[in-house]
Each structure stands twice: as structure tokens, then as C-alpha cells.
Design a protein around this motif. Structure first.
Motif, PDB file in Angstrom:
ATOM      1  N   ARG A  57       1.889   1.785  -3.423  1.00 13.25           N
ATOM      2  CA  ARG A  57       0.776   2.225  -4.263  1.00 13.25           C
ATOM      3  C   ARG A  57       0.582   3.736  -4.087  1.00 13.25           C
ATOM      4  N   ASP A  58       0.784   4.205  -2.841  1.00 13.62           N
ATOM      5  CA  ASP A  58       0.625   5.634  -2.560  1.00 13.62           C
ATOM      6  C   ASP A  58       1.752   6.479  -3.159  1.00 13.62           C
ATOM      7  N   ASP A  59       2.987   6.014  -3.054  1.00 10.64           N
ATOM      8  CA  ASP A  59       4.095   6.892  -3.466  1.00 10.64           C
ATOM      9  C   ASP A  59       4.370   6.814  -4.962  1.00 10.64           C
TER      10      ASP A  59
ATOM     11  N   LYS B 299      -4.128   3.974  -6.448  1.00 16.22           N
ATOM     12  CA  LYS B 299      -5.076   4.404  -5.435  1.00 16.22           C
ATOM     13  C   LYS B 299      -6.448   4.503  -6.085  1.00 16.22           C
TER      14      LYS B 299
ATOM     15  N   LYS C   6      -6.501   1.375   3.288  1.00 13.82           N
ATOM     16  CA  LYS C   6      -6.915   2.441   2.372  1.00 13.82           C
ATOM     17  C   LYS C   6      -5.732   3.302   1.935  1.00 13.82           C
ATOM     18  N   SER C   7      -4.739   3.424   2.826  1.00 17.93           N
ATOM     19  CA  SER C   7      -3.590   4.252   2.467  1.00 17.93           C
ATOM     20  C   SER C   7      -2.323   3.615   3.010  1.00 17.93           C
ATOM     21  N   GLY C   8      -1.187   4.046   2.449  1.00 18.44           N
ATOM     22  CA  GLY C   8       0.089   3.522   2.896  1.00 18.44           C
ATOM     23  C   GLY C   8       0.366   3.873   4.344  1.00 18.44           C
ATOM     24  N   ARG C   9      -0.021   5.104   4.723  1.00 21.14           N
ATOM     25  CA  ARG C   9       0.293   5.540   6.079  1.00 21.14           C
ATOM     26  C   ARG C   9      -0.478   4.755   7.124  1.00 21.14           C
TER      27      ARG C   9
ATOM     28  N   PRO D 214       0.813  -1.225   0.000  1.00 13.61           N
ATOM     29  CA  PRO D 214       0.000   0.000   0.000  1.00 13.61           C
ATOM     30  C   PRO D 214       0.842   1.269   0.000  1.00 13.61           C
TER      31      PRO D 214
END
Lengths: 264, 286
Positions: free
Chosen positions: A86-88, A263, A168-171, A83
Motif C-alpha cells: 500500500r505504501d510503495d 494510504k 499504519k505504515s509498511g515499515r 501494508p
């Protein structure tokens, strides 16, 4: 025109790059490689009792931690880092290059395999040096060790890839994935002796792979006499292989259908 | 083949959160000649990114036909086709733990005829940062690295999605030089941008997208009938500024010069800027 590089060649190049990145990220080195050792030292210092003749809790715990290592370096590592990638934009960039998608996964498998070897190696070294764990003594035990490790890390890797669509997000990935792993560790006979857990916990854990991995590793590192202490009074190798394989196939099919490169 | 890109009747819809279909691209035609720099302009939500991502092979389409380097990205064997295409995406932040030279050396391994690493680093002006890690690059340097990755495989066609967003004016100028040098080497470039002066400085042709359609497509000089718009003549005479909008500026100036002896004070002759034309064309959108 020169020939385009092959899937495997690019995959190996990605594996080398992944390992380089892994070693440069302080969090990944600390959490993936050092944290399990720290846990081993803490639990080893607190629980010194024998849980069966000739078997200390520390030894039971080392076997469980080695099994956990397969979940940490495969499932946990991938379900958190994919993830993030996928975000970066890592995944989107890769999709825009000639690198076949399989190369990305080959790189991940290499990373998982290398980090697993390091983690299992460290745990074994500390287990042997401090807690009287002995390395597998017979060819049969080595064989068990290898197939449990290979089947375990393969299904763990595939399930990590499949689970990577959930955060839902990398963080936020770490907050979603880590509790699952920790709860499974509590329920599966890593931190406690499995047979002393309430029946509902045992039944719950028996659905998931980690319980079977810990049992498989105990069959390698504890004396054969201890098999009588297990829930089924045996190591249940056949059932272990069956359940791990079922998870592997299910994870593969789910990953194939649901994997996301971008995303949403 | 004389066209790098040919698009006919391209359509694309998405479902929004409530399941209703949103038509992002409503049937557009587009041609980009080989070796051309083509700029796609338009407000946010006009369908630019959808269009570009369909051309890049990232997305499928609902209708229409497509030829990019002679192939349909939705049908072709992607790795072989991508070997000839370079893509510079918007705002990436991957590779934070790797140095410029490590990232480029790695990506060069994906292509059948990669460019020389040092040559590419020099072309984007990152010589002094070659050993700096991704996380230590400024926004402009990061963008240069993105472009370096876009051209590392010697692409025939390069996609640039808003390449200079967040650049200071000096960085933007030197970036333009880089893009021009790519054109000189024969690379076809399709770019999107929010900066009108950038499109004017670089593009051979410009298309303006609005509400999923191409509002106009022409050279920057002729876009939106800019070459036929009235010309604004301004000058200073007997203590006041005068202005005249005229279709015949030369004749008007000749008369003015005959009437006023000597230098005409504060004289300017201007055609509408590309920005003014653009705002007229997308008027009422915001």
C-alpha cells in the motif's frame, strides 16, 4: 478487439510474479522459510525429554511449528506485505489497471499456498529426519492433516488480509504483526506443552485459531494415546473446525468492509 | 465523439481530522478534446490531484456530471473502461525486485491489445536498462518505467501526474519528445505539472486551478489575457537602459528605429512569460 484477459488468468500471472518477488527478497526467504527450521533445531537440541510415554517434546514441538507455519505464511506474511504494497504504490497502480481486484487476491492466495507447502515440507522433512516424527500412518490421519491445513491456511490468509489495515505504515508493519504471532505461539502450545500453561493463558489462547491448529496437528503427528493428555482428553476435531470457520467468516466480512487500497 | 473528457459542475469535499468539511473542488467545468494534450496547473492544495483522481476513477465525487471516454467512471464496469485508459501516478516505488522487462511483460497481460514490449521499452528509452531491477533505476529512469506502464495497454487517454518532477533539464527535454510522439499516435493526454515551461512546450491548452476552481482555461499563448498584456521593449541608448510598456509594440519600434540610426543596441521585445501570468493569477495564495 481482442477479448480482455479473465480474472483467473490475471490472478495466476500475479501468483507467479508474487512467487518470483518472494524468492528474490532475502528477508522473506530467511524469515519465512529458514527461521522456523532454525527454531526447530534449537528447541530440538535443548528439550529432549519425553512428555508422555513414547512422545518427546521435539515431536510435540514439530507439530506446533507446522501449525505455526500456517500462521506465518498466511497471516503474518500478508499482514506485513500488504501494508508495504500500500505504501510503495503497488495497490494503487493495480487499481488503475483493468486487473479485477479479485486477481490480486488470487495472486496472494497462490503465494501463500506455495510458501506454505515449502515451509510445511521443510519442517516435515527435518522432523522426520531428526526427531522421529512419522508421516500420517492412516488415511484418516492424512484426511485430518489436509483439512486442518486447508482450513488453517484459508482462515490465516483471510485474517492476514483483514489485519492489513491495522499497521499504519509498511515499515512499521513487522513491528505490529510479529509480536502478536510470537505471543500467540507462546500461549497456544508451540513453545511449551499447552496443558502445563496457567489456566488463564489456556483460556486466552482458546479464543484464537493457533491453539486449535496446534491441537489439530498433534492429532495428526502424535500417537492417538496422547489425546488423553489434551485439555479436553480428546482432539476436539469438531470444535477445531467450528472455531477456525468462525474466524474465517468473521475475517472475510471484516476484510470486505475495511480493506484499504491507499494510504489514508 | 469529439471530446475525451467532459466535466460539468464537479464538486468534492473531504472531512479533515476534526470532522470539518473541506471543499477541495468547488464546481468546475472542463473539456478535453480527443488527441489533445491538456495541462492542469495550480499550487499545491488547489484541487488538481482530487480532480484528476476523480477522472481516473480512483475517487467518487459529490456533485456534477462526468464523461471520460464516453463513460462515467463512477458508474461504468471499471475493468473494461480501464482497458482504454493509462495512468501514470506520482512517485511510485513498486516492483523493486523485478526487472523492467519483467514488469512490462506482466502488466501487458492485463490488457486486450497490449503494445509490443520492446517497442515500448524503446519508446521510453530504457533499452539499456531492460534487465535492470526497479530498485536499481535512477529517478528519471523510474519515471520512464511508470510512463511505459501507462502506455503498455495502448490507451486512448493517458493521465500524467507531475511526470517530470526531479528530472534534470536534459531528461526533461527527451521526456517531452516522448509525450509529443504519443500525441502523434493519437493519444489524448491530461497532465498536471508544476513546471510552466513544460506546460508551454507540450500543452495545446492549459487550465489553472486555484482554491478548487478553474481560474482560467486557454492556450498557453492566451492564458490570463497574456496575448493582450502590454509588451515590454528594452533597449540601450546614450549610456542607459530604457524600458517601455506598450500596447502597440510594432508602432513603437518603428518610431524607435526612425529615431536611432543603425542597429538599436541591446534590443529586446518580450511578452510576460507564462510563469509571470500564472503568479499573477494565483497571487495571494501562498
Amino acid at each position: 478487439m481482442n477479448k480482455q484477459p479473465g480474472t483467473l488468468a490475471i490472478g495466476i500471472a500475479r501468483g507467479i510474479l508474487e512467487i518470483k518477488q518472494f524468492m528474490r527478497q532475502r528477508e522473506s526467504v530467511v524469515f519465512t522459510l529458514l527461521f522456523p527450521i532454525l527454531l526447530l533445531l534449537i528447541f530440538g537440541a535443548v528439550f529432549k525429554d519425553e512428555i508422555a510415554p513414547g512422545v518427546t517434546f521435539s515431536q510435540y514441538f514439530v507439530a506446533g511449528m507446522i501449525a505455526s507455519g500456517l500462521v506465518n505464511t498466511g497471516f503474518q506474511q500478508l499482514a506485513i506485505t500488504i501494508p508495504m504494497e500500500r505504501d510503495d504504490g503497488t495497490l494503487k497502480r493495480l487499481r488503475g489497471t483493468p486487473a479485477p481486484t479479485a486477481s490480486y487476491f488470487i495472486g496472494k492466495i497462490i503465494l501463500v499456498f506455495v510458501s506454505m507447502l515449502i515451509q510445511v515440507g521443510l519442517l516435515l522433512a527435518f522432523g522426520v529426519a531428526l526427531y522421529g516424527i512419522s508421516l500420517p500412518s492412516t488415511p484418516e490421519k492424512w484426511l485430518t492433516f489436509i483439512w486442518v491445513m486447508l482450513l488453517g491456511i484459508t482462515s490465516s490468509t483471510i485474517l492476514g488480509i483483514a489485519f492489513s489495515v491495522v499497521p499504519k505504515s509498511g515499515r512499521g508493519a513487522s513491528a505490529v504483526v510479529s509480536p502478536i504471532v510470537i505471543i500467540l505461539q507462546f500461549f497456544s502450545g508451540v513453545f511449551f506443552v499447552f496443558t502445563q500453561l496457567p489456566a488463564w493463558m489456556q483460556n486466552f489462547a482458546a479464543v484464537f485459531p493457533l491453539k486449535w491448529l496446534t491441537q489439530g496437528m498433534r492429532s495428526v503427528f502424535l500417537p492417538d494415546s496422547f489425546a488423553a493428555q489434551e485439555v479436553a482428553q480428546s482432539w476436539e476435531h469438531g470444535r477445531t473446525a467450528l472455531i477456525l470457520s468462525a474466524w474465517l467468516v468473521a475475517g472475510f466480512l471484516i476484510a470486505l468492509k475495511t480493506f484499504r487500497w491507499e494510504k489514508s | 465523439m469529439s471530446h475525451a473528457i467532459v466535466v460539468r459542475g464537479l464538486t468534492k469535499s473531504y472531512r479533515n481530522g476534526k470532522g470539518a468539511a473541506i471543499e477541495a473542488v468547488k464546481g468546475i467545468d472542463l473539456e478535453v478534446a480527443q488527441g489533445e494534450i491538456f495541462a492542469l496547473l495550480g499550487p499545491n492544495g488547489a484541487g488538481k490531484t482530487s480532480t484528476i483522481e476523480i477522472l481516473e476513477g480512483y475517487r467518487g465525487r459529490d456533485g456534477g456530471s462526468l464523461s471520460v471516454l464516453g463513460e462515467d467512471p463512477a458508474q461504468t464496469h471499471l475493468p473494461a473502461w480501464r482497458n482504454r485508459v493509462g495512468i501514470v501516478l506520482q512517485s511510485t516505488k513498486d516492483g523493486a525486485d523485478l526487472s523492467v522487462v519483467e514488469i512490462l511483460t506482466h502488466f501487458a497481460q492485463y490488457y486486450s491489445r497490449p503494445r509490443d514490449i520492446d517497442e515500448v521499452i524503446a519508446a521510453v528509452g530504457l533499452e539499456e536498462k531492460r534487465n535492470a531491477r526497479g530498485e536499481h533505476l535512477s529517478g528519471g529512469q523510474r519515471r520512464r518505467l511508470d510512463v511505459a506502464l501507462g502506455i503498455i495497454g495502448s490507451p486512448e487517454l493517458l493521465f500524467l501526474d507531475e511526470p517530470t518532477t526531479g528530472f534534470d533539464p536534459e531528461a526533461r527535454r527527451s521526456f517531452w519528445e516522448l509525450i509529443r510522439s504519443l500525441r502523434e499516435s493519437g493519444t489524448t493526454i491530461l497532465m498536471s505539472t508544476h513546471y510552466l515551461e513544460e506546460a508551454e512546450a507540450l500543452a495545446d491548452r492549459v487550465a489553472i486551478m486555484n482554491h478548487g476552481l478553474i481560474a482560467d482555461c486557454a492556450t498557453p499563448e492566451k492564458l490570463g489575457g497574456r496575448d493582450r498584456e502590454k509588451v515590454n521593449v528594452r533597449w540601450h541608448e546614450s549610456g542607459a537602459i530604457h524600458q517601455e510598456l506598450t500596447d502597440t509594440p510594432t508602432e513603437f519600434l518603428r518610431n524607435l528605429a526612425n529615431r536611432i540610426p543603425g542597429e538599436i543596441s541591446e534590443l529586446t521585445v518580450t511578452r510576460p512569460t507564462l510563469e509571470e501570468i500564472y503568479l499573477q493569477m494565483i497571487g495571494g495564495n501562498e
